[in-house]
Design an enzyme around this catalytic site. Structure first.
Site, PDB file in Angstrom:
ATOM      1  N   SER A  87     -33.224  19.833   3.726  1.00 10.29           N
ATOM      2  CA  SER A  87     -34.364  19.152   4.347  1.00 10.29           C
ATOM      3  C   SER A  87     -34.027  18.535   5.694  1.00 10.29           C
ATOM      4  O   SER A  87     -34.896  18.447   6.571  1.00 10.29           O
ATOM      5  CB  SER A  87     -34.906  18.074   3.402  1.00 10.29           C
ATOM      6  OG  SER A  87     -35.479  18.654   2.250  1.00 10.29           O
ATOM      7  N   THR A 126     -36.085  14.011   5.508  1.00 11.87           N
ATOM      8  CA  THR A 126     -37.264  14.420   6.277  1.00 11.87           C
ATOM      9  C   THR A 126     -37.770  13.328   7.202  1.00 11.87           C
ATOM     10  O   THR A 126     -37.968  13.583   8.400  1.00 11.87           O
ATOM     11  CB  THR A 126     -38.369  14.928   5.333  1.00 11.87           C
ATOM     12  OG1 THR A 126     -37.850  16.006   4.540  1.00 11.87           O
ATOM     13  CG2 THR A 126     -39.573  15.411   6.113  1.00 11.87           C
ATOM     14  N   HIS A 163     -36.204  20.191  -8.130  1.00 10.81           N
ATOM     15  CA  HIS A 163     -34.744  20.160  -8.294  1.00 10.81           C
ATOM     16  C   HIS A 163     -34.357  19.894  -9.747  1.00 10.81           C
ATOM     17  O   HIS A 163     -33.375  20.439 -10.249  1.00 10.81           O
ATOM     18  CB  HIS A 163     -34.117  19.084  -7.411  1.00 10.81           C
ATOM     19  CG  HIS A 163     -33.763  19.554  -6.033  1.00 10.81           C
ATOM     20  ND1 HIS A 163     -32.928  20.628  -5.799  1.00 10.81           N
ATOM     21  CD2 HIS A 163     -34.116  19.071  -4.813  1.00 10.81           C
ATOM     22  CE1 HIS A 163     -32.780  20.789  -4.497  1.00 10.81           C
ATOM     23  NE2 HIS A 163     -33.491  19.864  -3.871  1.00 10.81           N
ATOM     24  N   ASP A 195     -40.775  22.236   4.188  1.00 10.23           N
ATOM     25  CA  ASP A 195     -39.576  22.361   5.019  1.00 10.23           C
ATOM     26  C   ASP A 195     -38.703  23.515   4.540  1.00 10.23           C
ATOM     27  O   ASP A 195     -37.934  24.086   5.302  1.00 10.23           O
ATOM     28  CB  ASP A 195     -38.782  21.049   5.049  1.00 10.23           C
ATOM     29  CG  ASP A 195     -38.618  20.432   3.667  1.00 10.23           C
ATOM     30  OD1 ASP A 195     -39.124  20.995   2.691  1.00 10.23           O
ATOM     31  OD2 ASP A 195     -37.981  19.368   3.569  1.00 10.23           O
TER      32      ASP A 195
END
Length: 621
Positions: free
Chosen positions: A192, A253, A400, A439
């Site tokens: 990211s 981010t 994740h 992203d």
């Protein structure tokens, strides 16, 4: 940097590999040019130029030119020569620009005792203006929001009738779209920090880095910088900047919109750097108060006694720690909102389940819709306009840990925030460019549906093709969020890249990681002459979490298909989808590199990179 094996590879191609043993191993000086070859620039945007040369002690006659001119003359400042102490000599000029559009070529030659090293880099410099200028830009980043993650949210939120969706997500109704590639310049699969940095700067970087090109030193803060969008809109136009997230506000981010470092993990340093005037956000909202509190405060993750929250308050910021306080905060002052010591809780846990053991005392966290509303109320007060990055952070974090239901509800929440921004923009006369994208992607896929109506369980209850009857999610109050995340017919969601885990098609009432980190110690032997020596080797590994086994279901153990030292599902190299609406959105079409997002935003705003309207420094006052 030009690899030592480059010449040998060329000779191998010409002579054949059998001749390589006859070739001498001595190589000439190696040269690395930063920014890297094929980089693209906005005219007038600032960057640090650096040439690193690695050679023997006889290194001399280093010549650096830009379009045939000596680099120091071209940039109008002397390149600073510095021995980096690692066998590399740096030639660097900070805060330089390419003021005019066009093609540029950097050439470097370096002579040492072994011969001459040569390297070159070609650059493109652009500056454009959209037919209709945008006053503001809102960049919505659904972290990890692959195309399949969008589809899951659409199924749950909108539903289907006779195979047709009853409606689309708000993001999917924006008038322009593009496919975005996501790789960094160091690796195929990105993270990211690197990917968000490409959006913020128009330059690729490396995994774990933001706003910099990676140099050869160990220092994570001395790498050559590139000006990011927050800095350029503040410098050239005096615009306001906001970063809104559900992650820690110093996570990859949001930090990529502001910071410059090769190590995203240095969040304490990033929190302090947010105070620097030249890129200081006017609105900061998210979790991560532990990064701002002095180490003497219980729960702090800082290594010093700096009180960053107090420093923001001293600069005139309103500080809030709850949703109630945020809603009551004035809209004519800058805002720092930190609603959790770490990452904020996800929608299902925060708004629906409300388990005290999961929330751990953080019972008054705002949703992303209200955070978006408050940020736009504040930022729109600036007559010069604003740039805002609003992140749906836990789409990624829940994928994740292979919890697609929590990821789906957070995607719906993210889409509701987008809907608010679209309505807000429409009421203003459509003066704002809105961009929605991820992203990077995750390897998540919908195989069909899952149900146990006929008594089958586990893999046998996954229904594919004609047996994939439609899921039975219901939304009685029509708020877009299904009333029950675990209906009798749910989705069969599976993963392409995962640790060892127990497959569980049911919703988990409490967040439960798929695998647990373990340390394995093994005895290995090695032979030294006639002797055999034994030694202990310790390695990080992971094992399936038995808490994921659903009662009554078969314990279906899925072997890892990624390295065992990572207990989580990982990113994929898949392309992602961008949607855009408002002035300048016509720029986005076809298949585009992720760096093009930066250029599309500056084009929409009509930024003159050579202009400096407001003189801002890195000083905190």
């Amino acid at each position: 940097m030009e690899k030592k094996w480059l010449k040998r590879a060329i000779l191998s191609a010409v002579l054949g590999s059998s001749f390589l043993g006859l070739l001498p191993s001595v190589e000439a000086a190696e040269v690395r040019i930063l920014p890297v070859d094929r980089a693209k620039f906005w005219a007038g945007a600032k960057f640090d130029f650096d040439v690193e040369v690695k050679g023997d002690q006889q290194l001399k006659d280093v010549a650096i030119t830009v379009n045939g001119q000596p680099a120091d003359k071209f940039f109008g400042q002397k390149l600073v020569k510095k021995d980096l102490g690692n066998g590399v000599t740096s030639y660097r000029a900070d805060q330089v620009t390419f003021p005019k559009t066009g093609a540029y070529e950097v050439k470097v030659t370096a002579q040492d005792g072994a011969g001459k090293g040569v390297s070159a880099a070609g650059y493109t410099v652009v500056s454009e203006k959209a037919p209709k200028r945008a006053k503001n830009v809102i960049l919505f980043v659904g972290d990890g929001m692959s195309l399949q993650a969008r589809e899951i949210a659409r199924i749950l939120s909108k539903g289907l009738t006779n195979g047709k969706y009853n409606d689309l997500l708000a993001m999917e109704k924006l008038e322009h779209n593009a496919v975005i590639t996501t790789s960094g310049y160091d690796s195929l699969v990105t993270d990211s920090a690197n990917s968000a940095s490409a959006y913020a700067t128009g330059h690729k970087s490396v995994v774990n880095a933001m706003g910099v090109y990676e140099d050869s030193t160990k220092d994570p803060f001395d790498d050559p910088k590139v000006e990011n969008i927050s800095e350029i809109v503040k410098r050239t136009r005096g615009m306001s900047v906001g970063v809104v997230t559900q992650a820690e506000s110093t996570d990859a981010t949001p930090a990529a919109m502001i910071g410059h470092t090769r190590r995203r993990a240095r969040q304490d340093w990033l929190a302090s750097s947010y105070l620097d005037q030249y890129h200081r956000p006017d609105v900061i909202m998210g979790g991560g108060s532990a990064r701002y509190l002095p180490k003497s405060t219980p729960g702090s993750k800082r290594k010093d006694d700096e009180n960053v929250i107090q420093e923001f308050k001293d600069l005139g910021y309103t500080f809030v720690g709850t949703s109630t306080e945020m809603k009551a905060a004035p809209s004519d002052k800058p805002l720092l909102g930190l609603f959790h010591t770490g990452t904020m809780n996800v929608y299902l846990d925060r708004e629906m389940l409300k388990d005290p053991q999961v929330l751990k005392g953080f019972t008054d966290q705002p949703n992303l819709m209200d955070m978006t509303k408050k940020s736009l109320d504040i930022l729109s007060k600036n007559p010069n306009g604003f740039f805002a990055m609003i992140e749906g952070a836990s789409i990624d974090k829940q994928l994740h840990v292979m919890d697609w239901q929590r990821a789906a509800y957070d995607t719906i929440e993210f889409d509701k925030a987008i809907q608010y921004a679209e309505d807000w923009n429409r009421k203003r006369g459509n003066d704002t460019l809105i961009i929605v994208l991820a992203d990077h992607a995750h390897g998540v896929s919908i195989s069909g549906t899952y149900h146990e109506r006929d008594g089958k369980k586990g893999t046998e209850a996954v229904r594919v093709y004609q047996n994939s009857v439609f899921p039975t999610f219901k939304d009685e109050n029509h708020d877009g969020f299904p009333d029950n995340p675990d209906p009798d017919v749910t989705l069969a969601v599976q993963y392409a890249n995962h640790p060892e885990y127990y497959e569980n098609y049911h919703f988990m009432k409490k967040p439960t990681p798929p695998a647990l980190s373990v340390t394995e110690t093994k005895q290995e032997q090695s032979a030294i002459g006639d002797k055999v020596e034994f030694h202990q080797v310790t390695k990080a590994s992971s094992k399936a979490n038995p808490a994921r086994i659903h009662p009554g279901d078969p314990a279906e153990l899925m072997p890892a298909n990624t390295p065992k030292d990572d207990p989580q599902e990982c990113h994929s190299a898949d392309d992602i989808l961008l949607n855009a609406g408002g002035p300048g959105s016509e720029y986005f079409k076809g298949t585009m590199d992720n760096t093009e997002v930066f250029f599309g935003m500056l084009r929409a705003l009509g930024i003159d990179g050579n202009k400096t309207k407001v003189h801002l420094t890195q000083a905190r006052k």
